[in-house]
Write a protein that holds these residues in place. Structure first.
Motif, PDB file in Angstrom:
ATOM      1  N   TYR A 164       1.004  -1.162   0.015  1.00 46.95           N
ATOM      2  CA  TYR A 164       0.109   0.359  -0.306  1.00 46.95           C
ATOM      3  C   TYR A 164       0.757   1.368  -0.256  1.00 46.95           C
ATOM      4  O   TYR A 164       0.605   2.023  -0.457  1.00 46.95           O
ATOM      5  N   HIS A 182     -12.067  -4.935  -5.338  1.00 42.12           N
ATOM      6  CA  HIS A 182     -10.449  -5.380  -4.692  1.00 42.12           C
ATOM      7  C   HIS A 182      -8.876  -4.891  -4.825  1.00 42.12           C
ATOM      8  O   HIS A 182      -8.116  -4.589  -3.919  1.00 42.12           O
ATOM      9  N   MET A 183      -9.257  -3.942  -6.134  1.00 36.35           N
ATOM     10  CA  MET A 183      -8.183  -3.287  -6.239  1.00 36.35           C
ATOM     11  C   MET A 183      -7.527  -1.561  -5.868  1.00 36.35           C
ATOM     12  O   MET A 183      -9.129  -1.214  -5.899  1.00 36.35           O
ATOM     13  N   THR A 184      -6.692  -2.149  -5.564  1.00 33.21           N
ATOM     14  CA  THR A 184      -6.517  -0.046  -4.748  1.00 33.21           C
ATOM     15  C   THR A 184      -5.578   0.495  -5.870  1.00 33.21           C
ATOM     16  O   THR A 184      -4.525   0.309  -6.548  1.00 33.21           O
ATOM     17  N   GLU A 185      -6.396   2.039  -5.843  1.00 26.36           N
ATOM     18  CA  GLU A 185      -5.751   2.622  -7.603  1.00 26.36           C
ATOM     19  C   GLU A 185      -5.724   4.355  -6.776  1.00 26.36           C
ATOM     20  O   GLU A 185      -6.275   4.581  -6.067  1.00 26.36           O
ATOM     21  N   SER A 201       0.258   3.613 -10.083  1.00 23.22           N
ATOM     22  CA  SER A 201      -0.210   2.369  -9.623  1.00 23.22           C
ATOM     23  C   SER A 201      -1.269   1.777  -9.414  1.00 23.22           C
ATOM     24  O   SER A 201      -2.493   1.960  -8.192  1.00 23.22           O
ATOM     25  N   PHE A 245      -5.387   7.297  -2.661  1.00 28.70           N
ATOM     26  CA  PHE A 245      -4.894   5.265  -2.990  1.00 28.70           C
ATOM     27  C   PHE A 245      -6.057   4.386  -1.699  1.00 28.70           C
ATOM     28  O   PHE A 245      -5.865   4.336  -0.425  1.00 28.70           O
ATOM     29  N   ILE A 251       0.235   8.975  -5.417  1.00 26.41           N
ATOM     30  CA  ILE A 251      -0.288  10.021  -5.219  1.00 26.41           C
ATOM     31  C   ILE A 251       1.042  11.105  -4.904  1.00 26.41           C
ATOM     32  O   ILE A 251       0.863  12.311  -5.750  1.00 26.41           O
ATOM     33  N   MET A 276      -2.534  -1.725  -6.669  1.00 22.56           N
ATOM     34  CA  MET A 276      -2.254  -2.933  -6.007  1.00 22.56           C
ATOM     35  C   MET A 276      -3.152  -3.883  -5.933  1.00 22.56           C
ATOM     36  O   MET A 276      -4.244  -3.813  -5.638  1.00 22.56           O
ATOM     37  N   ILE A 277      -3.038  -5.521  -6.012  1.00 18.49           N
ATOM     38  CA  ILE A 277      -3.919  -6.485  -5.615  1.00 18.49           C
ATOM     39  C   ILE A 277      -3.140  -7.219  -4.067  1.00 18.49           C
ATOM     40  O   ILE A 277      -2.137  -7.230  -4.356  1.00 18.49           O
TER      41      ILE A 277
END
Lengths: 184, 386
Positions: free
Chosen positions: A21, B183-186, A35, B14, A29, A37-38
């Protein structure tokens, strides 16, 4: 820099997900990159192997999963055994020196290690080992700008622990710079 | 109308798609959510439960999905904007009340974070198997709107869009997410509240004595009133007249149900939305939606690198379907390729509207993962050969 895939592996409770994270947050940011993230999302229990995957790219990211990570951070023996075969040719492997014995280390990769847990303990809290790792990774890979990483660490850790975590980050970063100098 | 700044977290975040959906709902003015948490949609209601007490919203964890999907409709008649959130098994249970919301013209939003099905299937893994259910899942005839985001940013943007469309057409709007997007974070940019366009509820403004609850305006959509404001209100799922009273005749059925369909059908040109990339002059057009619209990109790029003329049409609004555009393209190209995480759903629409003029190839996937882009590439390659 092109699209770079990063995989972080360890056991539940080491801050594997938070590490991913922080990298993603720093890149997208504070560093003007993209980017995604999974996190491996399943019925896993605390203490078992877990991983997070992050992609950092100068352009928009289409396919969201990683296929052959160029950077891999492993913080447990199980994660080492399970994940290192996935590392791309010429990739960078970062291990926790005292938790991972790099058996049959692949010859086609660059390997760095750091006693992150011990450093974290010396700083007063074992929990910050993942942040030590983040500092170290930033130094040896240059994947995200160091100031962007510091900003992301600061806003991503629990309130009141910012200073401890920044110290942890700096400790790892400095050690990374010295290890990299040795290699050169 | 602009968004209420209270609760709008302007800035760069994010966050994952589920959380972005919750923030979108808040920015859209939603202040009532009822839900029965279910993976992979749980994080939406978690965030709502966390944020609502600070901004005067109400979240109720209900006893099940049937109750959730009716509680939100009560809240709407009480004057709130409302939403419920679920995944496959819960979506199935909500079908009855999606029909009720369509029949009684309740503006509300249903979020379905799709996972592998049927039944409880694959709770933590992606699927796109609820697309036809979204269109036809409730019994009887009605029009519906469904949107397909492919990133956390779009989960935020499209949740606002879903609320706006629901208010504009007084229809339930379905936000068809999937586990991967959820569930994907961006990075998600939340604009300042004064840059977020909100479609306000269409309240009746005429004389009280002339008020009829289901008398449509020229665009076939009736304005609303709030329960308790002194108007005569009778809301029933039975076939009803403009007063809202049950009328069990063929004529009443014809008049009402036709309008429920036509208010979407006749406004389809305004509702339909898709994104095209290099479709002009293409031999093959890939039609995709949701997460698959991103997974298809490396496959399309590879094919283009090898000289194939491949276009990409991505559905933003899945229902109503862009029938006119598919019809038109069917006279110009050689084939359509439709990747989706199911064994053939939206592909049927592409087939129907291309009416046998061109080949239509499905790239199916049973769910549990997204496609390997190579599988999409292989089908593109074969379909270029003709």
């Amino acid at each position: 820099m092109s699209r770079t895939e990063i995989k972080i592996g360890g056991f539940g409770g080491q801050g594997v997900i938070l590490s991913g994270y922080i990298i993603g947050r720093a890149a997208s940011i504070y560093d003007d990159k993209h980017s995604t993230m999974i996190q491996a999302f399943g019925p896993e229990a605390r203490g078992s192997a877990c991983s997070s995957q992050v992609i950092v790219s100068p352009t928009e990211i289409a396919y969201p999963y990683i296929t052959a990570p160029e950077i891999m951070i492993v913080m447990s023996q199980e994660a080492y055994t399970k994940f290192t075969p996935e590392l791309a040719n010429g990739g960078i492997l970062i291990t926790e020196e005292e938790l991972v014995q790099p058996h049959n280390l692949r010859k086609d990769i660059k390997h760095f290690s750091i006693p992150a847990t011990r450093f974290a303990e010396e700083l007063g809290k074992k929990m910050v080992l993942n942040i030590v790792m983040m500092g170290f990774m930033t130094a040896v890979t240059n994947i995200v700008d160091v100031e962007a990483m510091r900003k992301a660490v600061k806003v991503s850790v629990p309130k009141g622990t910012e200073e401890l975590n920044l110290n942890a980050f700096n400790k790892g970063f400095e050690y990374g710079i010295s290890q990299k100098a040795k290699l050169n | 109308m602009k968004s209420d700044p209270k609760g709008v977290l302007t800035g760069a975040h994010f966050i994952d798609g589920d959380h972005a959906c919750a923030e979108g709902a808040i920015a859209a003015g939603c202040r009532f959510v009822a839900g029965y948490p279910i993976t992979p949609s749980t994080e939406v209601v978690e965030r709502i439960a966390d944020r609502f007490p600070l901004i005067g919203g109400m979240f109720i964890q209900m006893e099940d999905e049937i109750a959730s999907s009716i509680a939100i409709q009560g809240a709407v008649w009480g004057g709130k904007k409302a939403m419920t959130v679920t995944s496959g098994p819960g979506f199935s249970l909500m079908m009855e009340h999606i029909g009720l919301a369509a029949m009684t013209e309740v503006p509300c939003v249903f979020v379905d974070v799709q996972r592998g099905g049927p039944s409880t299937g694959l709770p933590t893994l992606p699927g796109q198997g609820d697309m036809m259910q979204a269109r036809w899942g409730s019994h009887g005839d009605y029009g519906i709107i469904a949107l397909c985001p492919n990133s956390p940013q779009e989960c935020f943007d499209f949740t606002i869009k879903a609320f706006n469309l629901s208010e504009q057409y007084r229809v339930p709007v379905l936000l068809m997410m999937d586990e991967c997007v959820g569930h994907m974070t961006e990075r998600v940019i939340v604009p300042p509240a004064d840059q977020i366009e909100i479609y306000p509820r269409r309240f009746y403004e005429g004389p009280k004595e002339e008020f009829l609850l289901f008398k449509p305006d020229n665009d076939m959509v009736p304005p609303m009133v709030k329960a308790g404001d002194g108007y005569n209100i009778h809301v029933t799922g039975l076939t009803h007249d403009e007063k809202g009273y049950p009328v069990m005749t063929v004529a009443a059925q014809e008049k009402l149900v036709h309008r429920l369909i036509d208010k979407i059908k006749m406004n389809a040109d305004k509702i339909v939305e898709y994104k095209e990339d290099q479709v002009e002059g293409a031999d093959v057009v890939v039609v995709s939606y949701g997460i698959t619209s991103r997974v298809a990109i490396p496959a399309i790029d590879q094919a283009r690198k090898e000289g194939m003329k491949v276009g990409h049409l991505r559905l933003i609004v899945a229902w109503p379907f862009p029938e006119k555009r598919i019809k038109e393209l069917a006279t110009k190209i050689k084939s359509f390729v439709v990747p989706e995480i199911n064994y053939g759903q939206m592909v049927h629409e592409v087939e129907r509207h291309s009416a046998g003029k061109v080949r239509v190839e499905l790239v199916g996937h049973g769910g549990g993962a997204v496609h390997n882009p190579k599988d999409i590439y292989n089908v593109i390659k074969n379909s270029v050969k003709g």
